[in-house]
Scaffold this motif. Structure first.
Motif, short mmCIF file in Angstrom:
data_model
loop_
_atom_site.label_atom_id
_atom_site.label_comp_id
_atom_site.label_asym_id
_atom_site.label_seq_id
_atom_site.Cartn_x
_atom_site.Cartn_y
_atom_site.Cartn_z
N ARG A 1 0.83 -1.21 0.00
CA ARG A 1 0.00 0.00 0.00
C ARG A 1 0.87 1.25 0.00
O ARG A 1 0.55 2.23 -0.69
CB ARG A 1 -0.90 -0.02 1.23
CG ARG A 1 -1.80 1.20 1.39
CD ARG A 1 -2.80 1.34 0.27
NE ARG A 1 -3.70 2.47 0.51
CZ ARG A 1 -4.51 2.99 -0.40
NH1 ARG A 1 -4.53 2.47 -1.64
NH2 ARG A 1 -5.30 3.99 -0.10
N ALA A 2 1.98 1.25 0.74
CA ALA A 2 2.89 2.40 0.76
C ALA A 2 3.48 2.63 -0.63
O ALA A 2 3.71 3.79 -1.03
CB ALA A 2 3.99 2.16 1.78
N SER A 3 3.74 1.59 -1.38
CA SER A 3 4.26 1.74 -2.74
C SER A 3 3.25 2.45 -3.63
O SER A 3 3.64 3.26 -4.50
CB SER A 3 4.60 0.36 -3.32
OG SER A 3 5.61 -0.28 -2.54
N VAL A 4 1.97 2.18 -3.44
CA VAL A 4 0.93 2.88 -4.19
C VAL A 4 0.95 4.37 -3.84
O VAL A 4 0.84 5.24 -4.73
CB VAL A 4 -0.45 2.27 -3.89
CG1 VAL A 4 -1.56 3.10 -4.52
CG2 VAL A 4 -0.52 0.83 -4.38
N VAL A 5 1.10 4.69 -2.57
CA VAL A 5 1.15 6.10 -2.15
C VAL A 5 2.35 6.80 -2.78
O VAL A 5 2.23 7.93 -3.29
CB VAL A 5 1.21 6.19 -0.61
CG1 VAL A 5 1.37 7.64 -0.17
CG2 VAL A 5 -0.04 5.57 0.02
N LEU A 6 3.49 6.16 -2.79
CA LEU A 6 4.70 6.77 -3.37
C LEU A 6 4.53 6.99 -4.87
O LEU A 6 4.98 8.01 -5.41
CB LEU A 6 5.90 5.88 -3.08
CG LEU A 6 6.33 5.80 -1.61
CD1 LEU A 6 7.35 4.69 -1.41
CD2 LEU A 6 6.93 7.14 -1.16
N ARG A 7 3.90 6.06 -5.55
CA ARG A 7 3.67 6.23 -6.99
C ARG A 7 2.78 7.44 -7.25
O ARG A 7 3.03 8.24 -8.17
CB ARG A 7 3.04 4.96 -7.56
CG ARG A 7 2.67 5.08 -9.05
CD ARG A 7 2.13 3.77 -9.58
NE ARG A 7 0.98 3.30 -8.86
CZ ARG A 7 -0.27 3.77 -9.04
NH1 ARG A 7 -0.48 4.75 -9.92
NH2 ARG A 7 -1.27 3.28 -8.34
N LEU A 8 1.72 7.58 -6.46
CA LEU A 8 0.81 8.73 -6.63
C LEU A 8 1.53 10.04 -6.33
O LEU A 8 1.30 11.05 -7.01
CB LEU A 8 -0.40 8.57 -5.72
CG LEU A 8 -1.38 7.44 -6.09
CD1 LEU A 8 -2.44 7.28 -5.00
CD2 LEU A 8 -2.03 7.71 -7.44
N MET A 9 2.40 10.06 -5.35
CA MET A 9 3.15 11.27 -5.02
C MET A 9 4.04 11.69 -6.20
O MET A 9 4.18 12.88 -6.50
CB MET A 9 3.98 11.06 -3.76
CG MET A 9 3.17 10.88 -2.49
SD MET A 9 4.20 10.54 -1.02
CE MET A 9 4.94 12.18 -0.76
N LYS A 10 4.65 10.70 -6.85
CA LYS A 10 5.49 11.02 -8.02
C LYS A 10 4.64 11.51 -9.18
O LYS A 10 5.00 12.49 -9.86
CB LYS A 10 6.29 9.79 -8.42
CG LYS A 10 7.38 9.39 -7.42
CD LYS A 10 8.15 8.16 -7.89
CE LYS A 10 9.24 7.79 -6.90
NZ LYS A 10 10.02 6.61 -7.34
N GLU A 11 3.51 10.87 -9.43
CA GLU A 11 2.63 11.26 -10.53
C GLU A 11 2.11 12.68 -10.34
O GLU A 11 1.93 13.43 -11.32
CB GLU A 11 1.47 10.29 -10.65
CG GLU A 11 1.86 8.90 -11.14
CD GLU A 11 0.68 7.96 -11.16
OE1 GLU A 11 -0.43 8.39 -10.73
OE2 GLU A 11 0.84 6.79 -11.59
N GLN A 12 1.88 13.09 -9.12
CA GLN A 12 1.33 14.41 -8.85
C GLN A 12 2.41 15.45 -8.58
O GLN A 12 2.11 16.60 -8.25
CB GLN A 12 0.38 14.32 -7.64
CG GLN A 12 -0.83 13.42 -7.88
CD GLN A 12 -1.64 13.15 -6.63
OE1 GLN A 12 -1.67 13.97 -5.71
NE2 GLN A 12 -2.32 12.00 -6.57
N GLY A 13 3.67 15.04 -8.74
CA GLY A 13 4.76 15.98 -8.61
C GLY A 13 5.08 16.39 -7.18
O GLY A 13 5.73 17.42 -6.96
N ARG A 14 4.69 15.59 -6.20
CA ARG A 14 4.96 15.96 -4.81
C ARG A 14 6.30 15.42 -4.32
O ARG A 14 6.79 15.84 -3.28
CB ARG A 14 3.80 15.49 -3.92
CG ARG A 14 2.53 16.29 -4.21
CD ARG A 14 1.43 16.00 -3.18
NE ARG A 14 0.37 16.99 -3.31
CZ ARG A 14 -0.69 16.88 -4.12
NH1 ARG A 14 -0.83 15.79 -4.86
NH2 ARG A 14 -1.59 17.83 -4.19
#
Length: 727
Positions: free
Chosen positions: A251-264
């Motif tokens: 689940r943490a890997s999903v969060v990290l992927r979303l953070m990269k996609e959104q430029g955070r």
């Protein structure tokens, strides 16, 4: 006139043509479209006005930011052992409140990325997500609206609503979310959310979660740790790192992927959540069996309160570990085990309700109702001792038939004449059946009730062999009464309760104790129990100091029991299967007795060796015939038999066929078998006495009858059952 008529005709023709055009489908569509636009606009305007008024009203009645900050959602309970060490914390833990400036930016970014990517642009609800969910709900198979909550909506739900996902609740959630946005800034909303959202394991807020999972405050969170915490919100129990590390990392890997996609975070940054070091928690496995039994008692002990409290219990940490280890190491494969251990005053020192609380939290020590087997004979022999038997009395092990019930011994043999002590030590069923038949099965049931058995008790003859279902904690309590020399015992688990500020809310006070059986009965049964361990079926329970106890085994080895005491500590052990299936080789004198011994060696190691008091100080009516001269010549007195018939002087021989006269004659002849008196029965040796305590020649009943002064008829006692073969 002709011109006017012509104009009228042309006008009518045009009107008919207009009506005909309006009746065409295309004309009707345009007309209804205009109507829908007008009415739709009006309804939308009214709806917007209604929503605005609802939001304004909600915002006006909403608590202030500081009130919301101070509000806790539930009670925190810190449970301590008897020495004050913390054994478990239950309920929510809120950690330290972190202001918006103190919350790491990476934590804010992780939460916004996975829960509400348009948090800074919407007005409380996200029209894109809400619209998509509504369309999906209409066209798809789902009947409930889900996956639409923004951070503001989640905060509104956590603070003001429940988790019901109905349309009505979602509508109120949306109104409250917009009210939050109206009243508070985005930073305030995010601060409230991150300090109040539930992350599992009782942790509310990121600081509590960080301390629980990583052993440090949330101000020190790394990117990977922030991703793990942010991933918990969706399903705290499923993604908890203490429950399933792989699920939490995924689940943490999903969060990290979303953070990269959104430029955070930068796409070049490599973060490995699997490398995060998690906090190692001490096992709270079997302790929860104890807290599940003890803490519900707070509802009776305390006034209603929601403030944090600390509960001091009777639990001994070392004994609990020893109890857990002994149950795990001695319980047969495929079976369950349970143990209750209490001090002489009823304080529960250790309680184990099963081999693994995580696998099953069913408390077999306090809730399971199982047959105790021969350990139930405690009550049979207590009733026999109270009725007049002594451990040295002779009985006969012979086949028995009681109204068609023919019990047999586990050995399949009958050994003939033995003393009561040996019959108990070797758990001879036929002797227990004879004793129960003599004293009365109802008397045995009453004795069990007196000693604390709370479950239903039938009085069929087989009850003397333990056919009634009981709770282990009740059986342990009954044996604790014997350990206390017949004095009542009330099990308890809570010593005191205080608030977090130290205010005393409850203090245990010892209840008033009563004597349940005379001292000589307690001494007699202790004698029997000690012999059962020393030379009988309970030899596996020996620990190198005096132990008294009793084994129990049910048919087909479905249940194994051992309950006993030493040096003031009473411990009961049960083993068996939850489905009541047979357990190969399970007997009370094997695995349960070994578990008892393994635990008790630790439990009593710091206590002095105590010898048991088995010296029988018999009451006057059980004195030997040589002492009868102190009471005068028995032939000088009148006696009344069980049916109320007068036995006159000089007629105490067998010519009247009176059983009580025969009993009296036996007291004059030591070689004749003795028939003991039953509870409440006038003993044949006892001299009638008047109100002033002086001996009298005849009894009050006879005097009343002779003078006509008897005011109520006397009910005849039930006839005494046939005496077993006693010598």
């Amino acid at each position: 006139m002709d011109k006017r008529g012509s104009r009228r005709k042309n006008s009518a023709r045009k009107q008919r043509a207009a009506r005909a055009a309006a009746d065409k489908p295309q004309g009707r569509l345009q007309r209804w479209t205009r109507r829908l636009l007008v009415w739709g606009g009006a309804i939308a305007l009214l709806g917007a006005l209604f929503i605005a008024l609802a939001v304004a009203f909600a915002a006006r009645s909403m608590p202030s930011y500081y009130q919301l900050k101070a509000t806790q959602t539930a009670q925190t309970i810190v449970v301590r052992a008897r020495d004050g060490t913390e054994i478990v914390e239950l309920g929510p833990s809120f950690g330290k409140w972190l202001t918006s400036d103190e919350i790491p930016q990476v934590m804010k970014d992780a939460m916004i990325s996975v829960e509400d990517r348009r948090f800074h642009s919407h007005f409380g609800i996200d029209p894109v997500r809400t619209g998509g969910a509504i369309i999906e709900g209409i066209t798809g198979s789902r009947a409930r609206v889900g996956g639409t909550s923004t951070i503001s909506q989640q905060l509104a739900r956590n603070v003001f609503l429940n988790n019901n996902r109905s349309i009505d609740r979602k509508a109120r959630e949306a109104i409250l979310a917009m009210a939050l946005e109206w009243k508070f800034s985005k930073e305030q909303i995010l601060e409230l959310y991150l300090n109040k959202v539930y992350f599992g394991g009782g942790a509310y807020g990121i600081d509590s979660a960080s301390r629980k999972f990583f052993s440090h405050p949330a101000t020190e969170l790394s990117v990977a740790e922030a991703a793990i915490i942010a991933g918990l919100v969706k399903a705290p129990s499923r993604y908890s790192p203490t429950a399933d590390v792989d699920a939490a990392v995924g689940r943490a890997s999903v969060v990290l992927r979303l953070m990269k996609e959104q430029g955070r975070i930068s796409p070049d940054v490599t973060v490995d959540p699997s490398a995060v070091r998690l906090k190692e928690e001490a096992s709270q496995n079997s302790v929860r069996y104890f807290t599940d039994w003890a803490l519900p008692q707070l509802d009776l002990l305390l006034p209603e309160t929601f403030e944090p409290i600390e509960v001091w219990t009777t639990l001994d940490v070392g004994m609990q570990r020893a109890a857990t280890a002994s149950i795990k190491s001695n319980t047969p494969d495929g079976a369950q085990g349970a143990m209750v251990s209490m001090d002489r005053d009823g304080a529960v020192l250790a309680l184990v309700g099963g081999t693994d609380y995580v696998q099953t939290n069913y408390n077999r020590a306090t809730d399971a109702m199982r047959q105790p087997g021969s350990s139930w004979k405690l009550f049979v022999y207590l009733a026999a001792l109270e009725s007049g038997y002594t451990p040295d009395d002779r009985v006969v092990d012979t086949p028995v038939d009681i109204d068609g019930w023919r019990p047999r011994n586990s050995s399949g043999r009958n050994v003939g004449e033995i003393d009561l002590r040996t019959a108990f030590a070797y758990s001879i069923n036929t002797v227990a059946a004879q004793l129960g038949n003599e004293v009365g099965f109802g008397t045995v049931a009453s004795m069990a009730r007196r000693f604390g058995i709370t479950t239903e008790i039938n009085t069929y003859p087989a009850m003397v062999l333990g056919s009634n279902e009981v709770r282990l904690i009740d059986m342990t309590r009954a044996f604790a009464v014997v350990s206390a020399k017949g004095s009542s015992v009330e099990p308890y688990g809570i010593l005191k309760v205080e608030t977090a500020e130290g205010e005393l809310l409850y203090q245990h006070e010892a209840p008033r104790r009563s004597q349940l059986v005379p001292d000589y009965v307690a001494a007699g049964i202790t004698d029997l129990l000690q012999t059962a361990v020393a030379t009988g079926t309970g030899r596996a329970a020996q620990i190198g100091r005096p132990v008294a106890g009793k084994t129990g085994t049910t048919s087909s080895n479905k249940d194994g029991y051992f309950v006993g005491f030493s040096s003031g500590i009473t411990t009961g052990v049960w083993m068996g299967r939850d489905d009541n299936a047979r357990v190969g080789g399970l007997q009370g004198g094997t695995a349960p007795a070994r578990a008892f011994a393994a635990y008790m060696r630790y439990a009593v190691k710091d206590r002095p060796v105590e010898e048991f008091d088995t010296d029988l100080q018999l009451p006057e009516w059980q004195l030997e015939p040589d002492d009868e001269y102190l009471l005068g010549d028995p032939e000088d007195y009148y006696f009344i038999d069980e049916q109320g018939n007068l036995i006159e002087p000089g007629t105490s021989d067998s010519s009247r066929g009176d059983p009580l006269a025969d009993d009296f004659d036996r007291t004059l002849d030591p070689d004749r078998p003795r028939v003991p008196a039953q509870p409440g029965q006038r003993a044949p040796q006892q001299t009638p006495r008047g109100a002033d305590g002086a001996p009298q020649a005849i009894g009050d009943d006879f005097l009343d009858e002779a003078t006509g002064a008897r005011r109520e008829p006397r009910a005849a006692p039930t006839a005494r059952p046939t005496q077993p073969q006693v010598q």
